[in-house]
Design a protein around this motif. Structure first.
Motif, PDB file in Angstrom:
ATOM      1  N   THR A   1       0.779  -1.226  -0.108  1.00 37.88           N
ATOM      2  CA  THR A   1      -0.065   0.023  -0.081  1.00 37.88           C
ATOM      3  C   THR A   1       0.751   1.226  -0.064  1.00 37.88           C
ATOM      4  OG1 THR A   1      -0.063   0.129   2.528  1.00 37.88           O
ATOM      5  CG2 THR A   1      -1.705  -1.171   1.210  1.00 37.88           C
ATOM      6  N   VAL A   2       0.380   2.316  -0.483  1.00 43.09           N
ATOM      7  CA  VAL A   2       1.102   3.583  -0.405  1.00 43.09           C
ATOM      8  C   VAL A   2      -0.075   4.692   0.204  1.00 43.09           C
ATOM      9  CG1 VAL A   2       0.003   4.066  -2.640  1.00 43.09           C
ATOM     10  CG2 VAL A   2       2.103   5.254  -1.821  1.00 43.09           C
ATOM     11  N   ALA A   3       0.452   5.462   1.123  1.00 40.62           N
ATOM     12  CA  ALA A   3      -0.520   6.294   1.939  1.00 40.62           C
ATOM     13  C   ALA A   3      -0.219   7.896   1.692  1.00 40.62           C
ATOM     14  CB  ALA A   3       0.050   6.211   3.406  1.00 40.62           C
ATOM     15  N   ARG A   4      -1.188   8.697   1.753  1.00 45.03           N
ATOM     16  CA  ARG A   4      -1.182  10.007   1.430  1.00 45.03           C
ATOM     17  C   ARG A   4      -1.857  10.843   2.381  1.00 45.03           C
ATOM     18  NH1 ARG A   4      -5.281   8.572  -1.916  1.00 45.03           N
ATOM     19  NH2 ARG A   4      -7.024   9.819  -2.191  1.00 45.03           N
ATOM     20  N   CYS A   5      -1.633  11.797   2.780  1.00 50.72           N
ATOM     21  CA  CYS A   5      -2.235  12.731   3.771  1.00 50.72           C
ATOM     22  C   CYS A   5      -3.219  13.614   3.231  1.00 50.72           C
ATOM     23  CB  CYS A   5      -1.116  13.543   4.462  1.00 50.72           C
ATOM     24  SG  CYS A   5      -1.792  14.493   5.821  1.00 50.72           S
ATOM     25  N   VAL A   6      -4.506  13.538   3.752  1.00 51.23           N
ATOM     26  CA  VAL A   6      -5.614  14.354   3.026  1.00 51.23           C
ATOM     27  C   VAL A   6      -6.313  15.437   3.900  1.00 51.23           C
ATOM     28  CG1 VAL A   6      -6.037  12.725   1.086  1.00 51.23           C
ATOM     29  CG2 VAL A   6      -7.241  12.419   3.389  1.00 51.23           C
ATOM     30  N   GLY A   7      -5.882  15.628   5.092  1.00 48.56           N
ATOM     31  CA  GLY A   7      -6.564  16.551   6.023  1.00 48.56           C
ATOM     32  C   GLY A   7      -5.878  16.589   7.555  1.00 48.56           C
ATOM     33  N   SER A   8      -6.236  17.307   8.398  1.00 49.05           N
ATOM     34  CA  SER A   8      -5.838  17.548   9.687  1.00 49.05           C
ATOM     35  C   SER A   8      -6.603  18.193  10.741  1.00 49.05           C
ATOM     36  CB  SER A   8      -4.388  18.294   9.535  1.00 49.05           C
ATOM     37  OG  SER A   8      -4.557  19.602   9.462  1.00 49.05           O
ATOM     38  N   PHE A   9      -6.639  18.109  11.876  1.00 51.61           N
ATOM     39  CA  PHE A   9      -7.193  18.784  12.922  1.00 51.61           C
ATOM     40  C   PHE A   9      -6.305  18.931  14.296  1.00 51.61           C
ATOM     41  CE2 PHE A   9     -10.199  19.957  16.431  1.00 51.61           C
ATOM     42  CZ  PHE A   9     -11.136  20.495  15.752  1.00 51.61           C
ATOM     43  N   GLY A  10      -5.897  19.847  14.517  1.00 49.46           N
ATOM     44  CA  GLY A  10      -5.126  20.128  15.703  1.00 49.46           C
ATOM     45  C   GLY A  10      -3.793  19.487  15.358  1.00 49.46           C
ATOM     46  N   GLY A  11      -3.579  18.258  16.376  1.00 47.39           N
ATOM     47  CA  GLY A  11      -2.350  17.581  16.292  1.00 47.39           C
ATOM     48  C   GLY A  11      -2.596  16.206  15.373  1.00 47.39           C
ATOM     49  N   TRP A  12      -3.556  16.050  14.907  1.00 40.68           N
ATOM     50  CA  TRP A  12      -4.068  14.874  14.153  1.00 40.68           C
ATOM     51  C   TRP A  12      -4.043  15.153  12.801  1.00 40.68           C
ATOM     52  CZ3 TRP A  12      -5.506  10.296  16.564  1.00 40.68           C
ATOM     53  CH2 TRP A  12      -5.436  10.381  18.095  1.00 40.68           C
ATOM     54  N   LEU A  13      -3.385  13.977  12.139  1.00 42.21           N
ATOM     55  CA  LEU A  13      -3.476  13.874  10.782  1.00 42.21           C
ATOM     56  C   LEU A  13      -4.290  12.631  10.147  1.00 42.21           C
ATOM     57  CD1 LEU A  13       0.400  13.964  10.135  1.00 42.21           C
ATOM     58  CD2 LEU A  13      -1.086  15.881   9.558  1.00 42.21           C
TER      59      LEU A  13
ATOM     60  N   VAL B   1      -5.251   8.139   4.187  1.00 43.53           N
ATOM     61  CA  VAL B   1      -5.661   7.108   3.509  1.00 43.53           C
ATOM     62  C   VAL B   1      -4.661   6.361   2.735  1.00 43.53           C
ATOM     63  CG1 VAL B   1      -7.618   8.419   3.066  1.00 43.53           C
ATOM     64  CG2 VAL B   1      -6.076   8.803   1.296  1.00 43.53           C
ATOM     65  N   SER B   2      -4.807   5.152   2.424  1.00 45.38           N
ATOM     66  CA  SER B   2      -3.828   4.223   1.834  1.00 45.38           C
ATOM     67  C   SER B   2      -4.431   3.528   0.543  1.00 45.38           C
ATOM     68  CB  SER B   2      -3.587   3.140   2.858  1.00 45.38           C
ATOM     69  OG  SER B   2      -4.861   2.434   3.086  1.00 45.38           O
ATOM     70  N   LEU B   3      -4.049   3.491  -0.556  1.00 46.68           N
ATOM     71  CA  LEU B   3      -4.330   2.697  -1.697  1.00 46.68           C
ATOM     72  C   LEU B   3      -3.449   1.618  -2.190  1.00 46.68           C
ATOM     73  CD1 LEU B   3      -5.678   3.323  -4.377  1.00 46.68           C
ATOM     74  CD2 LEU B   3      -3.956   4.615  -5.337  1.00 46.68           C
ATOM     75  N   ILE B   4      -4.015   0.672  -2.448  1.00 45.85           N
ATOM     76  CA  ILE B   4      -3.230  -0.692  -2.859  1.00 45.85           C
ATOM     77  C   ILE B   4      -2.713  -0.486  -4.141  1.00 45.85           C
ATOM     78  CG2 ILE B   4      -3.391  -3.026  -3.561  1.00 45.85           C
ATOM     79  CD1 ILE B   4      -5.854  -3.232  -2.095  1.00 45.85           C
ATOM     80  N   LYS B   5      -1.382  -0.519  -4.308  1.00 48.96           N
ATOM     81  CA  LYS B   5      -0.280  -0.354  -5.341  1.00 48.96           C
ATOM     82  C   LYS B   5      -0.827  -1.120  -6.774  1.00 48.96           C
ATOM     83  CE  LYS B   5       3.911   0.810  -2.760  1.00 48.96           C
ATOM     84  NZ  LYS B   5       5.335   0.120  -2.572  1.00 48.96           N
ATOM     85  N   GLY B   6      -0.945  -0.437  -7.871  1.00 48.21           N
ATOM     86  CA  GLY B   6      -1.400  -1.100  -8.832  1.00 48.21           C
ATOM     87  C   GLY B   6      -3.224  -1.044  -9.036  1.00 48.21           C
ATOM     88  N   ARG B   7      -3.545  -0.524  -8.081  1.00 44.14           N
ATOM     89  CA  ARG B   7      -4.970  -0.499  -8.315  1.00 44.14           C
ATOM     90  C   ARG B   7      -5.534   1.113  -8.941  1.00 44.14           C
ATOM     91  NH1 ARG B   7      -9.396  -1.493  -3.211  1.00 44.14           N
ATOM     92  NH2 ARG B   7     -11.444  -1.060  -4.484  1.00 44.14           N
ATOM     93  N   SER B   8      -6.425   0.932  -9.632  1.00 48.18           N
ATOM     94  CA  SER B   8      -6.827   2.244 -10.510  1.00 48.18           C
ATOM     95  C   SER B   8      -7.238   3.208  -9.822  1.00 48.18           C
ATOM     96  CB  SER B   8      -7.361   1.706 -11.606  1.00 48.18           C
ATOM     97  OG  SER B   8      -8.586   1.233 -11.446  1.00 48.18           O
TER      98      SER B   8
END
Length: 410
Positions: free
Chosen positions: A114-126, A129-136
């Protein structure tokens, strides 16, 4: 009168003390530093990393820091792939890249593919989401992580068979693929089931937008199928509602979603309000990118014109139509904006840190700089975060990867 030996009483007393006593008096342990002095030093540290180093000196300092009242540390900029983060200096510049953010191994383990990316935050929290490699398309997992406390909250997979509920309360269960581009939180999450934090996410796949909600205890996302959601622009929680900007046929459209509890699915959208609005300046260019920000309990809109001028409007929802009045200042505050996160910050707590500034990083347009700071006082724009290499903000295919502003607690 002293004796004829010439030795004073103080000298005789010192001779009777251990040899290390004088050294101890001259070099008192750091743990004995008075709390008021420690508080001054702690409050002068603008970077979260420096405050963490201070707390690590000894147990006494760590315990004292928990009770110190200090302004929040300066924001941090987290790259989309969590590979590293940049700290914001008091001189309004960015530090060199620091170490990467610690992530939950279950979602980001290399052997999981899997590969992860950051899509938001609140205070000290991030929010990641993770995507399976090769999935469109379609995210495989979603999680909240606090890199400072190492707390983790795992959310249901976005792409799954879940309950889809429309405004008219009809619902069905069918496979739903979602790819989150922005996630916002109504409050700080907790690691237990007592949290009332509502998570709202916008998914866009092939220009089709969906709005999804989740709260602790729910086994799947509540996906809102509402005809008014066309092309997504921005979302933010304010006044207990979720506000959304959508790109309508005649320009941006403003909506408010009231979210209530539901016995069967946990959450549902009970009401949607569509606001017609007017400007106090009719010549405003409504064809540019808009961002929603909560500022001191008020809903405001920031937009950048094609001339690279940022304009900020306060939204008055009490009138009909709603009125957007241009603001000339933020009372010394600053606004930090990326497509993944937008928030105001009280900058006057730090000497040398300018106010009424808007820091914007966005790769959605080619007609204006992707990284700049705009002064509302001077109506002038200057480069910002230019030291961040261009390739750190782009994926392998050249697309822009939106970083996320993180606002840690002290």
């Amino acid at each position: 009168m002293e004796s004829g030996t010439g030795t004073s009483s103080d000298q005789r007393m010192n001779a009777a003390l251990p040899a290390s006593y004088e050294s101890q008096q001259q070099h008192r342990p750091w743990a004995d530093l008075p709390a008021d002095i420690l508080g001054v030093a702690f409050g002068r540290l603008a970077l979260f990393e420096d405050r963490a180093r201070l707390r690590s000196i000894c147990r006494a300092w760590r315990a004292a820091a928990l009770h110190l009242r200090a302004p929040p540390p300066l924001p941090m900029l987290v790259l989309s792939d969590f590979s590293s983060y940049y700290s914001f200096r008091e001189e309004a510049t960015m530090t060199d890249a620091s170490r990467s953010m610690p992530l939950p191994k279950k979602e980001t383990a290399a052997d999981a593919g899997t590969v992860a990316r950051c899509v938001g935050s609140f205070g000290g929290w991030l929010v990641g989401v993770s995507l399976i490699k090769g999935r469109s398309f379609g995210d495989h997992g979603c999680f909240l992580t606090n890199p400072f406390s190492r707390g983790v909250v795992r959310l249901p997979p976005p792409s799954t068979s879940g309950r889809t509920r429309s405004v008219d309360a009809s619902s069905s269960r069918r496979p739903c693929a979602m790819s989150f581009c922005k996630v916002v939180l109504s409050s700080s999450p907790a690691d237990d089931t007592s949290s009332k934090c509502v998570v709202a996410a916008i998914s866009v796949i092939k220009r089709a937008a969906k709005l999804a909600f989740w709260r602790s205890g729910m086994k799947s996302w509540c996906v809102c199928d509402v005809a008014c959601i066309t092309e997504f622009m921005d979302i933010v929680f304010c006044h207990g509602k979720l506000y959304m900007l959508g790109d309508g046929e005649f320009g941006p459209e403003l909506f408010a979603f009231e979210i209530s509890e539901d016995d069967s699915s946990g959450l549902m959208v009970s009401r949607v309000e569509h606001y017609a609005y007017e400007f106090d300046l009719p010549e405003v260019d409504v064809g540019t990118d808009w961002r929603l920000v909560e500022w001191r309990g008020k809903l405001i809109v920031a937009t950048c014109t094609v001339e690279a001028r940022v304009r900020v409007f306060e939204v008055d929802l009490s009138s009909d139509p709603a009125r957007l009045t241009e603001m000339e200042s933020l009372d010394g505050d600053c606004i930090f904006i990326t497509p993944c996160s937008s928030r105001s910050f009280r900058s006057c707590d730090y000497d040398g840190f300018g106010g009424d500034l808007i820091y914007l990083i966005d790769g959605g347009s080619n007609h204006r700089p992707e990284r700049f700071v705009y002064s509302m006082k001077d109506e002038a724009m200057a480069p910002f975060a230019a030291d961040i290499p261009e390739d750190r903000l782009r994926a392998l295919d050249g697309t822009f990867m939106n970083p996320t502003w993180l606002f840690p607690h002290q």
